[in-house]
Design an enzyme around this catalytic site. Structure first.
Site, mmCIF file in Angstrom:
data_model
loop_
_atom_site.group_PDB
_atom_site.id
_atom_site.type_symbol
_atom_site.label_atom_id
_atom_site.label_comp_id
_atom_site.label_asym_id
_atom_site.label_seq_id
_atom_site.Cartn_x
_atom_site.Cartn_y
_atom_site.Cartn_z
ATOM 1 N N ASN A 390 0.824 -1.209 0.000
ATOM 2 C CA ASN A 390 0.000 0.000 0.000
ATOM 3 C C ASN A 390 0.856 1.255 0.000
ATOM 4 O OD1 ASN A 390 -1.939 2.066 0.561
ATOM 5 N ND2 ASN A 390 -3.260 0.564 1.525
ATOM 6 N N ASP A 391 1.466 1.559 1.126
ATOM 7 C CA ASP A 391 2.199 2.811 1.261
ATOM 8 C C ASP A 391 3.388 2.913 0.306
ATOM 9 O OD1 ASP A 391 0.508 3.563 3.457
ATOM 10 O OD2 ASP A 391 1.639 2.146 4.676
ATOM 11 N N VAL A 392 4.002 1.775 -0.028
ATOM 12 C CA VAL A 392 5.213 1.804 -0.858
ATOM 13 C C VAL A 392 4.902 2.041 -2.332
ATOM 14 C CG1 VAL A 392 6.507 0.351 0.729
ATOM 15 C CG2 VAL A 392 5.231 -0.713 -1.137
ATOM 16 N N VAL A 393 3.598 2.119 -2.714
ATOM 17 C CA VAL A 393 3.230 2.413 -4.104
ATOM 18 C C VAL A 393 2.331 3.649 -4.165
ATOM 19 C CG1 VAL A 393 3.456 0.023 -4.879
ATOM 20 C CG2 VAL A 393 1.247 0.816 -3.999
ATOM 21 N N ALA A 431 0.444 2.906 7.270
ATOM 22 C CA ALA A 431 0.690 4.303 7.618
ATOM 23 C C ALA A 431 -0.607 5.057 7.907
ATOM 24 C CB ALA A 431 1.442 5.015 6.489
#
Length: 464
Positions: A390-393, A431
């Site tokens: 999720n957060d890393v993209v 996050a």
């Protein structure tokens, strides 16, 4: 003979660490280092001699080794891959506790020696306090990290937290300098107070940390434990303990710096205990509608693609879907589709989490692309399949200055021709923020458990 054993143990640590850098030799490297540690422990038990006396209390030593060994073996055997980060954090905390206990024991020895008229070595006393503070902080911080990773402890922040943490650290250091310099009166009360303050600092050091920043914290605490263990090596003039501690401390420090760069965070913020804490997000915005894709349609898209990039995340680990993912990869490659994996350095809950997960399913290491490599290939990729990441993209990291993750390097999946995101629901990631990627025109959502979805895709593609 003991010196030779310690030398052998030190060499096995270095060789084992080197072998851990390559997945093809990692398991063997782990075994080599473990063999060296076993040899060093046995050598210490049976050959160590101080002032003409060997170790005693073999019954207690053996009982401790057996109890600890059984607990460690069973814990490691039974742990699920999703729980691996918290197990690593907890085991690391035990190392910090051991280092702190060594300082407690040696301080008591020094008090007795001082009472008997023996002058205390200032350098040794400094090492005792260094081991105490660093070990206690590592223990308390690792326990809190363990609780946060398994969901039992939430992020806690309050006004003036930075000042509180810095003040705690300053008081610990001032008291330590006073005891080291003053010697008479040599008091155990101040020593106990320093230990207590170190534990409190460790708790408040980790409490505010949250979001995708936890891998950095685990790495930092790991380096703390290594330094604390090295202090024990100094105290006992034990070269293998010193070497092991230095290797863990230096490797953990380097990894921490790399993780900070991957998150675009400041190491200074980690040290004052604010790293990854709750940020004030920007104002809410209307994202519009997202679109879904069915398993049947997704199967057709994958079957007729030329190049597919898979982005694994924590959702893949939760579903234990790594083997189903590898099966999909093999099926697509049998049809002539090029399949690669894009690995973000902080995907999952600890450094290397995705690499370990995919290695468990025998995914070839050469198919795992680091973030920089993957970002250079997305514009030639037909389909990106995001599995639980999720957060890393999240493009907000690049485009929204009000976002809590703004500035964090991400996998630029939006550059591919088509993006399909597999999630259980539209809930935000670790996050705690919404992902702009989900609402882009080229993105489709594929809802469901990752393992179940991948198995359905395999079945659908097999019929095409």
């Amino acid at each position: 003979m003991l010196s030779l054993i310690y030398l052998t143990g030190s060499v096995t640590f270095i060789v084992g660490l080197k072998m851990l850098s390559n997945p093809a030799t990692a398991r063997r490297g782990n075994a080599v280092a473990a063999a060296g540690m076993t040899l060093a422990i046995l050598g210490t038990i049976f050959l160590y001699e101080h002032n003409g006396r060997h170790l005693r209390n073999y019954g207690w030593i053996t009982a401790g080794l057996l109890i600890g060994g059984v607990i460690g073996f069973l814990s490691a055997k039974r742990v699920k891959m999703t729980a691996m980060p918290e197990m690593v954090s907890l085991f690391n905390g035990m190392g910090g506790a051991c280092a702190a206990l060594i300082s407690v024991v040696e301080f008591n020895h020094m008090i007795r020696a001082f009472s008997g008229g023996v002058e205390i070595d200032h350098l040794q006393l400094l090492i005792v306090f260094a081991g105490l503070i660093i070990g206690a902080v590592s223990f308390a911080g690792s326990v809190i990290a363990w609780g946060k990773l398994n969901g039992n402890i939430k992020d806690i922040t309050f006004g003036g937290q930075h000042i509180f943490n810095i003040s705690l650290l300053a008081v610990m250091l001032i008291l330590s300098v006073y005891v080291i310099a003053a010697q008479p009166p040599f008091t155990g009360i101040l020593f106990a107070l320093i230990l207590l303050l170190s534990l409190v600092y460790g708790v408040f050091f980790v409490l505010p940390i949250g979001g995708a920043d936890m891998p950095v914290v685990i790495s930092l605490l790991n380096s703390f434990t290594g330094v604390a263990a090295a202090c024990g090596g100094f105290l006992y003039n034990n070269p293998v303990m010193l070497t092991g501690g230095i290797l863990v401390g230096s490797a953990g420090s380097i990894l921490t710096i790399l993780m900070c760069k991957a998150m675009n965070r400041s190491l200074k913020n980690v040290l004052i205990g604010s790293f990854g804490g709750t940020h004030g997000g920007g104002t809410a915005k209307e994202q519009g509608a997202y679109k879904e894709i069915s398993n049947a349609d997704m199967a057709v898209v994958l079957a007729y693609a030329h190049k597919v990039m898979i982005v694994p995340g924590y959702g893949l680990a939760v579903a234990q879907a790594q083997h189903a993912c590898h099966e999909l990869e093999n099926l697509l490659e049998a049809r002539g589709v090029e399949v690669r994996y894009a690995i973000h350095p902080v995907a999952g809950r600890m450094p290397g989490h995705m690499n370990v997960l995919l290695a468990e399913a025998d995914v070839p290491y050469e198919k795992l692309l680091e973030m920089e490599q993957a970002n250079g290939q997305f514009n030639t990729t037909d389909v990106v399949l995001v599995l639980g990441a999720n957060d890393v993209v999240n493009p907000a990291a690049k485009k929204d200055p009000a976002s809590p993750i703004y500035g964090m390097p991400i996998l630029e999946v939006e550059n591919a021709r088509m993006v399909v995101v597999n999630k259980r629901s539209m809930k935000p990631g670790y996050a705690g923020i919404e992902n702009d990627l989900f609402f882009q025109p080229k993105t489709s959502m594929l809802f469901g458990d990752a393992k179940h979805v991948l198995q359905q895709l395999v079945a659908e593609i097999a019929q095409i």
